[in-house]
Design an enzyme around this catalytic site. Structure first.
Site, PDB file in Angstrom:
ATOM      1  N   ASN A   1       8.258  -6.636  12.765  1.00 21.01           N
ATOM      2  CA  ASN A   1       7.562  -5.401  12.386  1.00 21.01           C
ATOM      3  C   ASN A   1       6.112  -5.431  12.841  1.00 21.01           C
ATOM      4  O   ASN A   1       5.722  -6.256  13.669  1.00 21.01           O
ATOM      5  CB  ASN A   1       7.634  -5.224  10.866  1.00 21.01           C
ATOM      6  N   LEU A   2       5.312  -4.574  12.301  1.00 18.70           N
ATOM      7  CA  LEU A   2       3.914  -4.476  12.684  1.00 18.70           C
ATOM      8  C   LEU A   2       3.148  -5.767  12.437  1.00 18.70           C
ATOM      9  O   LEU A   2       2.278  -6.150  13.216  1.00 18.70           O
ATOM     10  CB  LEU A   2       3.257  -3.325  11.897  1.00 18.70           C
ATOM     11  N   CYS A   3       3.464  -6.453  11.336  1.00 15.50           N
ATOM     12  CA  CYS A   3       2.678  -7.637  10.958  1.00 15.50           C
ATOM     13  C   CYS A   3       3.471  -8.926  11.089  1.00 15.50           C
ATOM     14  O   CYS A   3       3.068  -9.960  10.558  1.00 15.50           O
ATOM     15  CB  CYS A   3       2.150  -7.478   9.534  1.00 15.50           C
ATOM     16  N   THR A   4       4.603  -8.888  11.736  1.00 22.29           N
ATOM     17  CA  THR A   4       5.418 -10.039  12.170  1.00 22.29           C
ATOM     18  C   THR A   4       6.045 -10.841  11.041  1.00 22.29           C
ATOM     19  O   THR A   4       6.457 -11.978  11.267  1.00 22.29           O
ATOM     20  CB  THR A   4       4.621 -11.012  13.092  1.00 22.29           C
ATOM     21  N   GLU A   5       6.166 -10.259   9.828  1.00 24.31           N
ATOM     22  CA  GLU A   5       6.810 -11.023   8.760  1.00 24.31           C
ATOM     23  C   GLU A   5       8.231 -10.554   8.461  1.00 24.31           C
ATOM     24  O   GLU A   5       8.989 -11.260   7.788  1.00 24.31           O
ATOM     25  CB  GLU A   5       5.967 -10.975   7.476  1.00 24.31           C
TER      26      GLU A   5
ATOM     27  N   THR B   1       0.795  -1.228   0.000  1.00 23.11           N
ATOM     28  CA  THR B   1       0.000   0.000   0.000  1.00 23.11           C
ATOM     29  C   THR B   1       0.834   1.287   0.000  1.00 23.11           C
ATOM     30  O   THR B   1       0.514   2.201  -0.751  1.00 23.11           O
ATOM     31  CB  THR B   1      -0.978  -0.029   1.182  1.00 23.11           C
TER      32      THR B   1
ATOM     33  N   PRO C   1       0.474  -9.773   5.199  1.00 26.43           N
ATOM     34  CA  PRO C   1      -0.954 -10.152   5.259  1.00 26.43           C
ATOM     35  C   PRO C   1      -1.777  -9.754   4.043  1.00 26.43           C
ATOM     36  O   PRO C   1      -2.822 -10.333   3.802  1.00 26.43           O
ATOM     37  CB  PRO C   1      -1.460  -9.433   6.510  1.00 26.43           C
TER      38      PRO C   1
END
Length: 1047
Positions: A670-674, A442, A857
């Site tokens: 990070n924010l989304c764990t990847e 994004t 995600p």
């Protein structure tokens, strides 16, 4: 010079008479309009530029008139005035066009008040103004059809039409004079038929009757044939335009509009149904925007019954986009040219719209405009277009400036700015993006090609135990979030509650108050006004404040020690799991008492941790707490189930398998764990994300390896380009990104790919597909980075990395096994491809990027292109998804297609899906093999999801955003699930899903058929005795439907 063809043209006046076409009348009308608008007296000569404009517009109108008449169309005075109006707008003369419209409206009002004005009574009882031109047009059509006339209408026919029209109008006037200036439409039709037969045109009369019966309409020249039979139920509503003007809309006009939107799906959609639904919401004075909304809502309401309505709704919304950006409708003949011209004008005027000023000078705009494939706009479903419209299209004061293809091209241009052949690569990138083969994250879609091109998705930073650094990181968070970045903060270094502050001789308040400030900063700074800012805070499980950290997301307790908006994650070393297995104790420390512990991992961490425990025993460390590992684990699971946090991430596999172990330590994700990258006081780790759409690479028998290879090669190039083009909000982020050049290539549509291959997620075939697809992506991503290194050079910290030491991701599994032991690592290590060519390439050219693969995600970009998120199983087969663009009904299109083939997709099946909350398992008439393929997320045993994830993890050099699902409260199952995740070699996990915040509307479920008594029924009924046993209500995670930052 007037050519012969123009001399032969005739047009229809308002009284219905055919007269020779005269271009001078157009020139004179335009001249009068210009003089009136520009205040130029009649005796004054026109300025040369204005006279040239008038001549040019006259020429364009004449050319269009001649073409239409040559094609056999009837051209009226009104149609010519429409053409003049259109050309004034196209040539940018809005002021003249506006005054010309006002003049036309005034003249129309004057005519309608004249003695010649007659009223026609329609079948529905409403009256309309009588228009002789429509009689002439209908007569000419009838004569042309009878005599099979091609090309221009011959003079003898025009003369006959004029004579007949005069007789018909005269008789109508005579009858109206006896009927209070009104006449019934049936009487008009009778007069026309009578006059045709009186003069002996029997064949034409017959064709006219057939013409009436077929209810033909002259759509091409926008004339509604008033003589054609009207539907008895025809209603008319006045519509208010945005500019304040009004017009009338009828049921049949709306039907024509919706029929066009449904034309691609004649077998599955019903324009008449949508028309009735939309028309039922109309009222006199309805706004134009409400007309469009009523049509879209009608289509949306039917998506659950027929997924093709999602494309109908998308097409209706596309029309809104076109009108807003291009001032055109989808059916306009000149749409394509206006589309391309607007793109070039938009780029040239980009300085006014926050575009990068270099775009207009560095690209061949004609080549780019011609490369756009407008038909690709029709690939989007409604949710995709709505998301683009609401949040991605560049806009100016609320007006969208972009269409889907212009949006993709702007993104592609921004990513090609540093290429040598910019136009070639922009077109190459555009073709990949616009065909949905690959989609950047994004932030790249928001900002590529814009003045502030912050394109990176993820930032990882560590906070030092120093007040200045604490607030510096919080300030950095605000700046990074402002430009649409998702943030992970490591807070483990902050001393614990009660620790000594030497400077003031006071006691520390610990880490919780600072996380509270971080939380409030994330809320205050949204991402460019487009979506909420988002942060995930990490704490290692030996921190003395960890137990308070576990409760940050609770809805009860002291709100000063709660952080309801940030995400939280536990950073867990392997030693904790070993103590858990041994039923041992676990010691919590303040970081200032255990130097080096946070930076250590593997055997070094174990050595240090046990050394510090001995210091506790000897009294050297006084601030600590001993807990039973099982008790802490139970509390971790309890909070995870109750609040969805903290997520569980695993320190040792993240570090032991890191390619950059020679330059630092991975302290958090990070924010989304990847994302798993080193960060330090001087470096904020940065990663740029994008995802391959697996659906676009599926053949009947598996993956299209050649196409996948090409996609990945171009995608890796785009991701690498982001690093050089990117706008960096902080110095630490810029230095880290240039030094290591990390990128994160992921996938989406994994579940869709399984559906296309008829594979159940809960099967060994799915496991093998996860393995093979990940191996191919890893293979070709590494190859692409090697070839980029050959072209552009290696990243600056390459020397000494695992790549440089000849270790690929698949090789690092053995390093983890060496540390853990075989009992604590259950990872498959088989390979399918020959990896020696890749190893040889790395030895020869090195690597362009330190890390390559991470599965994000894709919550938003998967919505845009209409596939399932990331690696997620289907949530439910029918559910409502909520995001910043609203609520969207999501049916499983693959399931509906299967059920249609079996002949069992009907209203009852839809009712069943709603009643059973989007699950098939209890619907008896669905075959078992279909139920197995279409298991939902909560029906798939976690072992299958975890095994698929483990197979991916062996090939991925970073991590994956892996959601886990638990249908019912079960502490043992929950514990086993996370212990299995650890043993399967996963580096991180993401959300624990327990239930949804939004469900499918059930107000239309048949309660009688279900045998259930509704709550509002006061009297005892036959169904009152029915006992309905329901599972105990599970706690609802306060989770959003998906990550709205990484992707």
């Amino acid at each position: 010079m007037v050519d012969l063809q123009e001399k032969q043209c005739t047009i229809v006046k308002r009284n219905g008479m055919f007269v020779p076409f005269d271009r001078n009348r157009i020139f004179q009308a335009l001249e009068a309009a210009f003089r009136d608008t520009r205040r130029i007296d009649d005796h004054m000569p026109l300025p040369e530029d204005l006279e040239n404009s008038i001549r040019s517009i006259t020429h364009q109108v004449v050319k269009e008139v001649v073409q239409k008449i040559t094609d056999g169309q009837v051209v009226t005075v009104e149609r010519i005035q429409d053409m003049v109006e259109s050309q004034l707008y196209i040539n940018g003369l809005q002021d003249v066009a506006r005054d010309y419209v006002v003049y036309r409206d005034d003249r129309k009002a004057h005519r309608e008040k004249s003695w010649q004005s007659l009223s026609v009574i329609r079948r529905c009882g409403t009256t309309v103004h009588f228009n002789p031109m429509k009689i002439s047009a209908a007569l000419e059509k009838a004569f042309r059809a009878t005599d099979r006339i091609e090309g221009m209408t011959p003079d003898f026919v025009r003369e006959e039409v004029n004579a007949l029209t005069q007789k018909i109008v005269a008789e109508i006037e005579e009858r109206c004079s006896q009927q209070d200036s009104r006449i019934d439409i049936e009487q008009i039709q009778d007069i026309v038929e009578q006059q045709l037969m009186v003069v002996g045109h029997y064949a034409t009369a017959k064709n006219y009757i057939l013409y009436r019966e077929a209810r033909a309409r002259v759509r091409d020249n926008r004339v509604e044939d008033q003589i054609v039979e009207e539907a008895p139920s025809e209603e008319t509503f006045e519509v208010l335009s945005k500019d304040g003007s009004t017009y009338m809309i009828t049921h049949s006009q709306l039907l024509a509009r919706l029929a066009r939107a449904c034309s691609r799906f004649p077998e599955t959609t019903d324009a008449a149904l949508l028309t009735d639904m939309a028309f039922s919401n109309f009222y006199s004075g309805i706004k134009e925007s409400e007309v469009v909304l009523a049509c879209i809502m009608a289509a949306r309401a039917n998506i659950e019954k027929e997924p093709d309505y999602a494309f109908v709704a998308a097409e209706l919304l596309l029309d809104v986009v076109y009108k807003e950006a291009l001032d055109r409708s989808r059916g306009d003949e000149d749409l394509e040219q206006v589309y391309r011209d607007h793109f070039k004008r938009y780029i040239m005027e980009g300085d006014s719209y926050r575009l990068n000023p270099e775009l207009k000078n560095l690209f061949d705009l004609d080549a780019l405009a011609n490369a756009m494939d407008l038909s690709r706009d029709l690939q989007f479903s409604y949710m995709g277009i709505q998301n683009l419209y609401d949040r991605y299209f560049n806009h100016d004061d609320g007006r969208r400036l972009e269409t889907p293809q212009i949006f993709w091209m702007r993104v592609a241009m921004g990513l090609a700015l540093k290429e040598q052949d910019k136009t070639y690569w922009a077109i190459t990138f555009y073709n990949l993006l616009s065909t949905f083969r690959y989609t950047p994250a994004t932030p790249t879609l928001f900002n590529s090609g814009m003045r502030h091109s912050q394109l990176s998705s993820c930032y990882l930073s560590t906070v030092q135990d120093d007040l200045v650094n604490i607030y510096k990181v919080i300030s950095d968070n605000a700046m990074l979030s402002k430009w649409a970045g998702g943030i992970g903060n490591d807070w483990t270094a902050i001393r614990a509650t009660g620790a000594l502050i030497k400077g003031t001789n006071g006691k520390s308040q610990g880490v919780i108050p600072f996380i509270k400030v971080t939380n409030d900063t994330a809320v205050a700074v949204n991402q460019g006004g487009k979506r909420k800012g988002a942060v995930c805070v990490y704490l290692e499980v030996w921190h003395l404040d960890y137990e308070d950290f576990l409760e940050l997301r609770k809805n009860t307790g002291d709100d000063r020690r709660r952080a309801h908006d940030v995400n939280t994650a536990s950073w867990i070393p392997d030693l904790f799991f070993k103590r858990l297995q041994q039923k041992g104790s676990w010691t919590l420390f303040s970081p200032d008492d255990v130097p080096g512990l946070h930076d250590a991992y593997g055997e070094e961490f174990e050595r240090l941790y046990e050394e510090y425990e001995r210091k506790v025993d000897s009294g050297e460390i006084r601030l600590y707490k001993k807990v039973e590992a099982e008790d802490l684990w139970r509390k971790m699971l309890s909070m995870l189930f109750e609040t969805g946090h903290p997520w569980m991430t695993f320190k040792d596999p993240s570090n032991i398998r890191s390619a950059q172990d020679h330059t630092g330590v991975v302290r958090c994700s990070n924010l989304c764990t990847e994302i798993l990258l080193n960060c330090s006081e001087t470096e904020t780790a940065v990663c740029n994300l994008g995802s391959v759409n697996l659906v676009q690479h599926i053949l009947d028998d598996g993956l299209d390896e050649e196409k996948l290879s090409e996609t990945i090669s171009i995608a890796v190039r785009m991701l690498d380009n982001v690093i050089d083009i990117n706008f960096y909000p902080t110095k630490e982020a810029k230095e880290a990104n240039f030094a290591h050049r990390a990128i994160g290539l992921g996938v989406m549509g994994f579940q869709d790919a399984l559906y296309k291959l008829d594979i159940s997620y809960a099967s060994q075939e799915a496991v093998e597909f996860a393995d093979y697809s990940s191996e191919l992506i890893s293979y070709y991503a590494i190859q692409a980075s090697c070839l980029l290194a050959k072209e552009r050079g290696t990243y600056s910290s390459y020397k000494g990395s695992k790549w440089d030491r000849g270790l690929l991701p698949i090789d690092t599994i053995q390093l983890l096994a060496n540390y853990r032991g075989k009992d604590n690592l259950q990872m498959d290590t088989s390979v399918r491809k020959d990896w020696e060519p890749i190893r040889s390439l790395i030895r020869e050219h090195g690597m362009r990027n330190c890390q390559l693969m991470a599965i994000a995600p894709t919550a938003t970009i998967s919505n845009i292109i209409g596939v399932t998120q990331s690696i997620e199983p289907t949530y439910k087969h029918l559910f409502v998804k909520s995001n910043l663009s609203g609520e969207f009904t999501i049916p499983n299109v693959y399931l509906i297609e299967k059920l249609k083939k079996l002949g069992i997709w009907d209203a009852d099946m839809l009712d069943d899906l709603k009643y059973f909350d989007g699950s098939l398992l209890e619907i008896e008439r669905v075959p078992d093999h279909i139920k197995h393929i279409f298991l939902t997320a909560f029906e798939i045993e976690p072992e299958w999801i975890l095994e698929c994830a483990s197979r991916r993890q062996k090939w991925i050099d970073m991590g994956q955003s892996l959601n886990l699902y638990l249908a019912q409260p079960d502490g043992k199952k929950l514990s086993n699930m996370y212990l299995t995740a650890w043993k399967k070699g996963l580096k991180t996990t993401y959300y624990l899903r327990s239930s949804s915040a939004t469900t499918v509307e059930k107000s239309f479920v048949d309660i009688n058929k279900r045998g259930i008594q509704p709550r509002w029924m006061k009297n005892k009924s036959a169904s009152a005795g029915i006992v309905v046993e329901r599972a105990s209500k599970t706690p609802v995670c306060s989770l959003e439907e998906g990550c709205e930052v990484c992707q």
